[in-house]
Design a protein around this motif. Structure first.
Motif, PDB file in Angstrom:
ATOM      1  N   UNK A 268       2.721 -61.430 -73.082  1.00  0.00           N
ATOM      2  CA  UNK A 268       2.641 -62.570 -72.174  1.00  0.00           C
ATOM      3  C   UNK A 268       1.931 -63.981 -73.684  1.00  0.00           C
ATOM      4  N   UNK A 269       1.009 -63.500 -74.497  1.00  0.00           N
ATOM      5  CA  UNK A 269       0.729 -64.955 -75.424  1.00  0.00           C
ATOM      6  C   UNK A 269       1.718 -65.504 -76.664  1.00  0.00           C
ATOM      7  N   UNK A 270       3.163 -64.134 -76.593  1.00  0.00           N
ATOM      8  CA  UNK A 270       3.945 -65.313 -76.985  1.00  0.00           C
ATOM      9  C   UNK A 270       4.920 -65.846 -76.496  1.00  0.00           C
ATOM     10  N   UNK A 271       4.796 -65.541 -74.907  1.00  0.00           N
ATOM     11  CA  UNK A 271       5.509 -66.799 -74.385  1.00  0.00           C
ATOM     12  C   UNK A 271       5.332 -67.642 -74.047  1.00  0.00           C
ATOM     13  N   UNK A 272       3.507 -67.477 -73.423  1.00  0.00           N
ATOM     14  CA  UNK A 272       2.573 -69.046 -74.327  1.00  0.00           C
ATOM     15  C   UNK A 272       2.375 -69.635 -75.172  1.00  0.00           C
ATOM     16  N   UNK A 273       3.685 -69.963 -75.824  1.00  0.00           N
ATOM     17  CA  UNK A 273       3.464 -70.655 -76.980  1.00  0.00           C
ATOM     18  C   UNK A 273       4.687 -71.241 -76.652  1.00  0.00           C
ATOM     19  N   UNK A 274       4.739 -72.457 -77.396  1.00  0.00           N
ATOM     20  CA  UNK A 274       5.707 -73.434 -76.628  1.00  0.00           C
ATOM     21  C   UNK A 274       6.697 -73.455 -78.013  1.00  0.00           C
ATOM     22  N   UNK A 275       5.989 -73.416 -79.393  1.00  0.00           N
ATOM     23  CA  UNK A 275       6.083 -72.913 -80.705  1.00  0.00           C
ATOM     24  C   UNK A 275       6.026 -71.478 -81.043  1.00  0.00           C
ATOM     25  N   UNK A 276       6.482 -71.176 -82.075  1.00  0.00           N
ATOM     26  CA  UNK A 276       6.179 -70.473 -82.601  1.00  0.00           C
ATOM     27  C   UNK A 276       4.673 -70.734 -83.520  1.00  0.00           C
ATOM     28  N   UNK A 277       4.488 -71.655 -84.092  1.00  0.00           N
ATOM     29  CA  UNK A 277       3.389 -72.170 -84.870  1.00  0.00           C
ATOM     30  C   UNK A 277       2.611 -72.364 -84.321  1.00  0.00           C
ATOM     31  N   UNK A 278       2.356 -72.088 -82.840  1.00  0.00           N
ATOM     32  CA  UNK A 278       1.263 -72.208 -82.146  1.00  0.00           C
ATOM     33  C   UNK A 278       0.925 -71.357 -81.403  1.00  0.00           C
ATOM     34  N   UNK A 279       1.534 -70.264 -81.839  1.00  0.00           N
ATOM     35  CA  UNK A 279       1.019 -68.378 -81.362  1.00  0.00           C
ATOM     36  C   UNK A 279      -0.292 -68.390 -82.251  1.00  0.00           C
ATOM     37  N   UNK A 280      -0.923 -67.369 -80.965  1.00  0.00           N
ATOM     38  CA  UNK A 280      -2.567 -67.650 -81.071  1.00  0.00           C
ATOM     39  C   UNK A 280      -2.711 -66.269 -81.233  1.00  0.00           C
ATOM     40  N   UNK A 281      -2.472 -65.841 -82.808  1.00  0.00           N
ATOM     41  CA  UNK A 281      -2.498 -65.038 -83.695  1.00  0.00           C
ATOM     42  C   UNK A 281      -3.533 -63.781 -83.720  1.00  0.00           C
ATOM     43  N   UNK A 282      -4.918 -64.757 -83.388  1.00  0.00           N
ATOM     44  CA  UNK A 282      -6.501 -64.208 -83.357  1.00  0.00           C
ATOM     45  C   UNK A 282      -6.142 -63.332 -82.941  1.00  0.00           C
ATOM     46  N   UNK A 283      -5.898 -63.852 -80.666  1.00  0.00           N
ATOM     47  CA  UNK A 283      -5.977 -63.303 -80.512  1.00  0.00           C
ATOM     48  C   UNK A 283      -5.207 -62.010 -79.889  1.00  0.00           C
ATOM     49  N   UNK A 284      -3.843 -62.585 -80.742  1.00  0.00           N
ATOM     50  CA  UNK A 284      -2.753 -60.571 -80.706  1.00  0.00           C
ATOM     51  C   UNK A 284      -3.246 -60.295 -81.790  1.00  0.00           C
ATOM     52  N   UNK A 285      -4.145 -60.270 -82.178  1.00  0.00           N
ATOM     53  CA  UNK A 285      -5.177 -59.248 -83.607  1.00  0.00           C
ATOM     54  C   UNK A 285      -5.953 -58.343 -82.265  1.00  0.00           C
ATOM     55  N   UNK A 286      -6.433 -59.938 -81.571  1.00  0.00           N
ATOM     56  CA  UNK A 286      -8.042 -57.949 -80.378  1.00  0.00           C
ATOM     57  C   UNK A 286      -6.930 -57.438 -79.560  1.00  0.00           C
ATOM     58  N   UNK A 287      -6.203 -58.395 -79.119  1.00  0.00           N
ATOM     59  CA  UNK A 287      -5.150 -57.096 -77.780  1.00  0.00           C
ATOM     60  C   UNK A 287      -4.291 -55.888 -78.811  1.00  0.00           C
ATOM     61  N   UNK A 288      -4.338 -55.808 -79.853  1.00  0.00           N
ATOM     62  CA  UNK A 288      -3.934 -54.908 -80.891  1.00  0.00           C
ATOM     63  C   UNK A 288      -4.406 -54.223 -80.852  1.00  0.00           C
TER      64      UNK A 288
END
Length: 381
Positions: A268-288
């Protein structure tokens, strides 16, 4: 001819025959015969009550088999004569079929094949085509699976997590032959979600929808694999994404986190980013981190290393990768990517080529070879 209707009725018709006295294997064979008869007859003579028609025809075929086998005369006396036509029994045994077909005593491959046949209503030929194996090989696999579960009581409790893993395996096969297994897995998971109130069933359905929504952008016009960061996001199915997010949010609100919910949250976090450089990577790390805590999975740790590399830089990603087994699938490809991000093009090119040799499919192999060729060309320039 509504083949989707036929397939959706398959589990409940098998359940009717089992409750009338047929064993699972015989019931499943009889229903498959009835489905073939329906494909022949229904285009010209569609029944008013499709389920009742299938029950009647399948029961006749079951009795024909029993009568033809003299060793089963005692069973014939027990099951009695054919009931008169009428509405099919109201009991819905689909959930028990999910549990039976994903029984822990089966290998994953056998469980997948049996689920697709008994719950999905696919023919042996369709399943064989989807898995790119000869039809006799798949027929043997299904026959062995049916023998394995022959003594399992139809009404005993099943393991939801085992069912979910089988459906996840089906989804990950994607598309081959004339059956779209990803779409079939979504259909089966929707059916399961309608029959059982379980947050991880919802989590898996959300995960499938969020991944499937990106499918149109996953392949180039030449059939090449397009990495997530390079995909044309305008081609993503926004309605499917919205549905997946809604299902996920409802599951997370129950505060019983499981691995499929965690994976869906990452998607869902990947899908929420309109562009790749807008991806919320810190939150993705937390989910991992949550996913690793839940599963301890080396694959989750590998994917986490990629996310760390995006959030905190390539050096941090390589540090996260350092403690993992180099023999993990795609470990070398991840190492190549992080080495390139760190500016070590020579090592990255070598690792991309090495990863290509171990790629699990042609599309991934070709993608990795193109990455190696791109870096080698830049080094020669």
């Amino acid at each position: 001819m509504d083949e989707a209707l036929l397939r959706s009725l398959t589990p409940s018709v098998i359940g009717v025959l089992v409750r009338r006295g047929a064993d699972f294997a015989a019931a499943e064979d009889a229903v498959q015969d009835a489905l073939l008869e329906a494909l022949r007859v229904w285009p010209e003579q569609p029944p008013r009550e499709p389920k009742s028609w299938l029950v009647t025809v399948a029961w006749r075929k079951f009795l024909d088999t029993v009568r033809a086998d003299t060793s089963r005369r005692r069973r014939e006396a027990r099951v009695g004569e054919e009931p008169g036509p009428g509405p099919g029994e109201a009991a819905d045994d689909t959930l028990q079929l999910y549990f039976l077909c994903a029984h822990p005593s089966l290998t994953p491959a056998s469980a997948v094949a049996l689920t697709l046949r008994a719950v999905g209503g696919l023919t042996t030929r369709q399943i064989a085509q989807a898995y790119l194996v000869p039809e006799p090989t798949m027929a043997q696999r299904i026959s062995r699976a049916k023998r394995t579960v022959a003594e399992v009581r139809f009404d005993q409790p099943g393991d939801v997590r085992t069912v979910l893993r089988v459906l996840y395996l089906v989804f990950n096969e994607g598309y081959s032959g004339d059956v779209d297994l990803a779409a079939e897995a979504i259909r089966l998971t929707r059916e399961l979600a309608a029959r059982i109130d379980h947050e991880e069933v919802a989590g898996l359905l959300a995960l499938m929808l969020l991944h499937h929504a990106r499918r149109p952008a996953r392949w180039g016009a030449d059939g090449s694999l397009v990495p997530l960061a390079e995909q044309d996001r305008s081609r993503w199915d926004t309605r499917m994404i919205a549905e997946g997010v809604d299902i996920l949010q409802a599951a997370l609100a129950r505060d019983r986190l499981g691995e499929f919910q965690a994976q869906a949250a990452i998607a869902a976090l990947h899908a929420d980013a309109a562009r790749a450089d807008e991806t919320d990577w810190p939150q993705i790390v937390e989910w991992y981190d949550e996913l690793v805590r839940l599963t301890g999975s080396p694959v989750a740790r590998l994917n986490r290393a990629v996310a760390v590399g995006e959030a905190d830089g390539a050096r941090a990603g390589l540090a996260a990768l350092a403690g993992l087994d180099p023999g993990l699938p795609r470990h070398t490809a991840v190492s190549a990517y992080l080495r390139e991000r760190d500016g070590d093009a020579v090592t990255a090119a070598r690792l991309y080529a090495e990863a290509a040799r171990a790629a699990p499919n042609l599309a991934e192999r070709d993608h990795l070879l193109r990455q190696a060729a791109r870096l080698n060309a830049a080094l020669r320039a």
